[in-house]
Design a protein around this motif. Structure first.
Motif, PDB file in Angstrom:
ATOM      1  N   ILE A   1      17.360  13.983  19.199  1.00  0.00           N
ATOM      2  CA  ILE A   1      18.186  12.918  19.771  1.00  0.00           C
ATOM      3  C   ILE A   1      19.615  13.028  19.247  1.00  0.00           C
ATOM      4  O   ILE A   1      20.591  12.930  20.007  1.00  0.00           O
ATOM      5  CB  ILE A   1      17.585  11.541  19.429  1.00  0.00           C
ATOM      6  CG1 ILE A   1      16.204  11.386  20.075  1.00  0.00           C
ATOM      7  CG2 ILE A   1      18.511  10.414  19.872  1.00  0.00           C
ATOM      8  CD1 ILE A   1      15.496  10.104  19.723  1.00  0.00           C
ATOM      9  N   LEU A   2      19.737  13.227  17.934  1.00  0.00           N
ATOM     10  CA  LEU A   2      21.059  13.332  17.330  1.00  0.00           C
ATOM     11  C   LEU A   2      21.825  14.571  17.827  1.00  0.00           C
ATOM     12  O   LEU A   2      23.062  14.560  17.894  1.00  0.00           O
ATOM     13  CB  LEU A   2      20.943  13.365  15.803  1.00  0.00           C
ATOM     14  CG  LEU A   2      20.400  12.087  15.153  1.00  0.00           C
ATOM     15  CD1 LEU A   2      20.163  12.281  13.660  1.00  0.00           C
ATOM     16  CD2 LEU A   2      21.374  10.939  15.381  1.00  0.00           C
ATOM     17  N   VAL A   3      21.082  15.622  18.135  1.00  0.00           N
ATOM     18  CA  VAL A   3      21.730  16.837  18.649  1.00  0.00           C
ATOM     19  C   VAL A   3      22.118  16.660  20.115  1.00  0.00           C
ATOM     20  O   VAL A   3      23.215  17.064  20.551  1.00  0.00           O
ATOM     21  CB  VAL A   3      20.796  18.051  18.460  1.00  0.00           C
ATOM     22  CG1 VAL A   3      21.362  19.273  19.179  1.00  0.00           C
ATOM     23  CG2 VAL A   3      20.605  18.362  16.982  1.00  0.00           C
ATOM     24  N   ALA A   4      21.235  16.045  20.913  1.00  0.00           N
ATOM     25  CA  ALA A   4      21.477  15.952  22.371  1.00  0.00           C
ATOM     26  C   ALA A   4      22.483  14.860  22.720  1.00  0.00           C
ATOM     27  O   ALA A   4      23.243  14.998  23.687  1.00  0.00           O
ATOM     28  CB  ALA A   4      20.152  15.676  23.072  1.00  0.00           C
ATOM     29  N   ALA A   5      22.494  13.751  21.955  1.00  0.00           N
ATOM     30  CA  ALA A   5      23.361  12.613  22.303  1.00  0.00           C
ATOM     31  C   ALA A   5      24.843  12.997  22.379  1.00  0.00           C
ATOM     32  O   ALA A   5      25.532  12.653  23.354  1.00  0.00           O
ATOM     33  CB  ALA A   5      23.145  11.474  21.322  1.00  0.00           C
ATOM     34  N   PRO A   6      25.409  13.708  21.387  1.00  0.00           N
ATOM     35  CA  PRO A   6      26.835  14.076  21.511  1.00  0.00           C
ATOM     36  C   PRO A   6      27.117  14.989  22.704  1.00  0.00           C
ATOM     37  O   PRO A   6      28.196  14.909  23.321  1.00  0.00           O
ATOM     38  CB  PRO A   6      27.124  14.793  20.186  1.00  0.00           C
ATOM     39  CG  PRO A   6      26.084  14.317  19.249  1.00  0.00           C
ATOM     40  CD  PRO A   6      24.871  14.111  20.095  1.00  0.00           C
ATOM     41  N   LEU A   7      26.149  15.847  23.024  1.00  0.00           N
ATOM     42  CA  LEU A   7      26.357  16.765  24.142  1.00  0.00           C
ATOM     43  C   LEU A   7      26.426  16.024  25.480  1.00  0.00           C
ATOM     44  O   LEU A   7      27.060  16.486  26.434  1.00  0.00           O
ATOM     45  CB  LEU A   7      25.229  17.808  24.175  1.00  0.00           C
ATOM     46  CG  LEU A   7      25.170  18.750  22.951  1.00  0.00           C
ATOM     47  CD1 LEU A   7      23.955  19.656  23.053  1.00  0.00           C
ATOM     48  CD2 LEU A   7      26.454  19.582  22.844  1.00  0.00           C
ATOM     49  N   LEU A   8      25.737  14.860  25.542  1.00  0.00           N
ATOM     50  CA  LEU A   8      25.745  14.093  26.802  1.00  0.00           C
ATOM     51  C   LEU A   8      27.124  13.489  27.087  1.00  0.00           C
ATOM     52  O   LEU A   8      27.405  13.083  28.221  1.00  0.00           O
ATOM     53  CB  LEU A   8      24.690  12.980  26.738  1.00  0.00           C
ATOM     54  CG  LEU A   8      23.232  13.453  26.771  1.00  0.00           C
ATOM     55  CD1 LEU A   8      22.281  12.290  26.534  1.00  0.00           C
ATOM     56  CD2 LEU A   8      22.922  14.117  28.114  1.00  0.00           C
ATOM     57  N   ARG A   9      27.977  13.399  26.055  1.00  0.00           N
ATOM     58  CA  ARG A   9      29.339  12.896  26.273  1.00  0.00           C
ATOM     59  C   ARG A   9      30.218  13.931  26.994  1.00  0.00           C
ATOM     60  O   ARG A   9      31.232  13.580  27.584  1.00  0.00           O
ATOM     61  CB  ARG A   9      29.980  12.518  24.942  1.00  0.00           C
ATOM     62  CG  ARG A   9      29.337  11.327  24.251  1.00  0.00           C
ATOM     63  CD  ARG A   9      30.210  10.851  23.103  1.00  0.00           C
ATOM     64  NE  ARG A   9      29.614   9.717  22.420  1.00  0.00           N
ATOM     65  CZ  ARG A   9      28.882   9.804  21.324  1.00  0.00           C
ATOM     66  NH1 ARG A   9      28.648  10.990  20.774  1.00  0.00           N
ATOM     67  NH2 ARG A   9      28.361   8.718  20.772  1.00  0.00           N
ATOM     68  N   ASP A  10      29.824  15.197  26.903  1.00  0.00           N
ATOM     69  CA  ASP A  10      30.598  16.256  27.554  1.00  0.00           C
ATOM     70  C   ASP A  10      30.324  16.269  29.054  1.00  0.00           C
ATOM     71  O   ASP A  10      29.303  15.746  29.532  1.00  0.00           O
ATOM     72  CB  ASP A  10      30.240  17.611  26.949  1.00  0.00           C
ATOM     73  CG  ASP A  10      30.595  17.662  25.457  1.00  0.00           C
ATOM     74  OD1 ASP A  10      31.479  16.886  25.044  1.00  0.00           O
ATOM     75  OD2 ASP A  10      29.951  18.455  24.733  1.00  0.00           O
ATOM     76  N   ASP A  11      31.246  16.872  29.776  1.00  0.00           N
ATOM     77  CA  ASP A  11      31.096  16.988  31.230  1.00  0.00           C
ATOM     78  C   ASP A  11      30.209  18.186  31.523  1.00  0.00           C
ATOM     79  O   ASP A  11      30.669  19.314  31.683  1.00  0.00           O
ATOM     80  CB  ASP A  11      32.477  17.164  31.890  1.00  0.00           C
ATOM     81  CG  ASP A  11      32.374  17.091  33.415  1.00  0.00           C
ATOM     82  OD1 ASP A  11      31.293  16.688  33.904  1.00  0.00           O
ATOM     83  OD2 ASP A  11      33.353  17.447  34.077  1.00  0.00           O
ATOM     84  N   LEU A  12      28.897  17.888  31.538  1.00  0.00           N
ATOM     85  CA  LEU A  12      27.914  18.952  31.724  1.00  0.00           C
ATOM     86  C   LEU A  12      27.399  18.962  33.164  1.00  0.00           C
ATOM     87  O   LEU A  12      27.410  17.937  33.856  1.00  0.00           O
ATOM     88  CB  LEU A  12      26.722  18.744  30.777  1.00  0.00           C
ATOM     89  CG  LEU A  12      27.024  18.783  29.273  1.00  0.00           C
ATOM     90  CD1 LEU A  12      25.764  18.398  28.503  1.00  0.00           C
ATOM     91  CD2 LEU A  12      27.495  20.172  28.844  1.00  0.00           C
ATOM     92  N   PRO A  13      26.919  20.105  33.591  1.00  0.00           N
ATOM     93  CA  PRO A  13      26.260  20.151  34.905  1.00  0.00           C
ATOM     94  C   PRO A  13      25.043  19.214  34.904  1.00  0.00           C
ATOM     95  O   PRO A  13      24.453  18.920  33.850  1.00  0.00           O
ATOM     96  CB  PRO A  13      25.841  21.611  35.037  1.00  0.00           C
ATOM     97  CG  PRO A  13      26.753  22.361  34.114  1.00  0.00           C
ATOM     98  CD  PRO A  13      27.054  21.437  32.981  1.00  0.00           C
ATOM     99  N   LYS A  14      24.717  18.748  36.101  1.00  0.00           N
ATOM    100  CA  LYS A  14      23.642  17.766  36.229  1.00  0.00           C
ATOM    101  C   LYS A  14      22.330  18.291  35.654  1.00  0.00           C
ATOM    102  O   LYS A  14      21.585  17.550  34.990  1.00  0.00           O
ATOM    103  CB  LYS A  14      23.474  17.392  37.700  1.00  0.00           C
ATOM    104  CG  LYS A  14      22.425  16.322  37.919  1.00  0.00           C
ATOM    105  CD  LYS A  14      22.336  15.946  39.389  1.00  0.00           C
ATOM    106  CE  LYS A  14      21.278  14.863  39.599  1.00  0.00           C
ATOM    107  NZ  LYS A  14      21.170  14.481  41.036  1.00  0.00           N
ATOM    108  N   ARG A  15      22.045  19.582  35.900  1.00  0.00           N
ATOM    109  CA  ARG A  15      20.769  20.131  35.439  1.00  0.00           C
ATOM    110  C   ARG A  15      20.677  20.079  33.904  1.00  0.00           C
ATOM    111  O   ARG A  15      19.651  19.687  33.353  1.00  0.00           O
ATOM    112  CB  ARG A  15      20.633  21.565  35.928  1.00  0.00           C
ATOM    113  CG  ARG A  15      19.340  22.244  35.475  1.00  0.00           C
ATOM    114  CD  ARG A  15      19.226  23.637  36.025  1.00  0.00           C
ATOM    115  NE  ARG A  15      19.160  23.615  37.492  1.00  0.00           N
ATOM    116  CZ  ARG A  15      19.108  24.720  38.236  1.00  0.00           C
ATOM    117  NH1 ARG A  15      19.142  25.917  37.657  1.00  0.00           N
ATOM    118  NH2 ARG A  15      19.041  24.635  39.550  1.00  0.00           N
ATOM    119  N   GLU A  16      21.780  20.474  33.213  1.00  0.00           N
ATOM    120  CA  GLU A  16      21.761  20.464  31.758  1.00  0.00           C
ATOM    121  C   GLU A  16      21.715  19.023  31.222  1.00  0.00           C
ATOM    122  O   GLU A  16      21.065  18.724  30.218  1.00  0.00           O
ATOM    123  CB  GLU A  16      22.983  21.200  31.202  1.00  0.00           C
ATOM    124  CG  GLU A  16      22.938  22.712  31.457  1.00  0.00           C
ATOM    125  CD  GLU A  16      24.054  23.422  30.722  1.00  0.00           C
ATOM    126  OE1 GLU A  16      24.680  22.785  29.837  1.00  0.00           O
ATOM    127  OE2 GLU A  16      24.270  24.605  31.004  1.00  0.00           O
TER     128      GLU A  16
END
Length: 233
Positions: free
Chosen positions: A185-200
């Protein structure tokens, strides 16, 4: 000559009488010493007849059973009346062993006085047969109540220590599992703030969601354990 013989015979009788009186005094003194030792013994001493009636008891034995020693000669009391119900089977087996072996036997049982006061004792018994082939039981009673209370306290302390050790082991395991749950959760949460493709983004959301469900499951297992319910290891 006859008078002299009578004087000699009288003197001999006096000597014999004095010897008898001295022997009687020694016997009486021995009896007094015996009864003093019997009465003041640091353990309970009791004599039962073949029917299990109390014939004699020293001071401590009478105190344990809460009986009047003066009345035992007139109205012997059954020893069974002073044994707690849970110890009757132990007493029966103990007396049978003493009868069959002819040696001193030992057991531990719970005695109950006339007032209901209970005393946990170590009981040692040996039999004695009279010339009429009547069997008497000579019993010693050692009070183990205080010793038993100390043992129970030590057992309680041991169980408490084992419980705390188990709780520590459980807490360590739960902390490890929760750590493994929170890391994704701690690893994925910051990445969700980035403008990522929908699949990722959906991939990381799935990681967060599954980790959260896993954490909730761990909490449910801990609560079930606290309530005493069966749960998964």
């Amino acid at each position: 000559s006859a008078v002299e013989e009578l004087h000699v015979y009288d003197a001999e009788l006096q000597i014999q009488n004095e010897e008898l009186l001295a022997s009687r005094a020694q016997i009486e003194e021995s009896q007094k010493k015996y009864f003093r030792h019997f009465d003041l013994a640091p353990v309970g001493l009791i004599r039962l007849n073949h029917a299990g009636l109390i014939l004699e008891a020293n001071i401590l034995g009478a105190r344990m059973l809460e009986v009047d020693r003066a009345l035992l000669h007139k109205a012997p009391r059954p020893f069974l009346a002073h044994v707690a119900p849970g110890s009757l089977a132990v007493l029966e087996q103990h007396l049978e062993s003493a009868l069959s072996s002819g040696k001193m036997e030992m057991c531990e049982l719970l005695l109950r006085g006339a007032s209901g006061h209970e005393t946990f004792v170590r009981m040692q018994s040996v039999i004695s047969r009279s010339q009429k082939d009547e069997t008497d039981f000579y019993i010693t009673l050692t009070d183990l109540t205080e010793h038993r209370e100390i043992e129970q306290k030590l057992e309680t302390q041991l169980l408490r220590a084992q419980r705390l050790e188990s709780i520590g082991t459980l807490a360590s395991g739960v902390a490890h599992d929760l750590n493994n749950t929170l890391v994704p959760i701690l690893v994925a949460a910051p990445l969700l703030r980035d403008d990522l493709p929908k699949r990722e983004r959906l991939k990381f959301l799935d990681i967060v969601e599954s980790s959260a469900h896993r954490g909730a499951q761990i909490v449910r297992q801990v609560l079930s354990f606290a309530r005493g319910a069966d749960g998964d290891r």
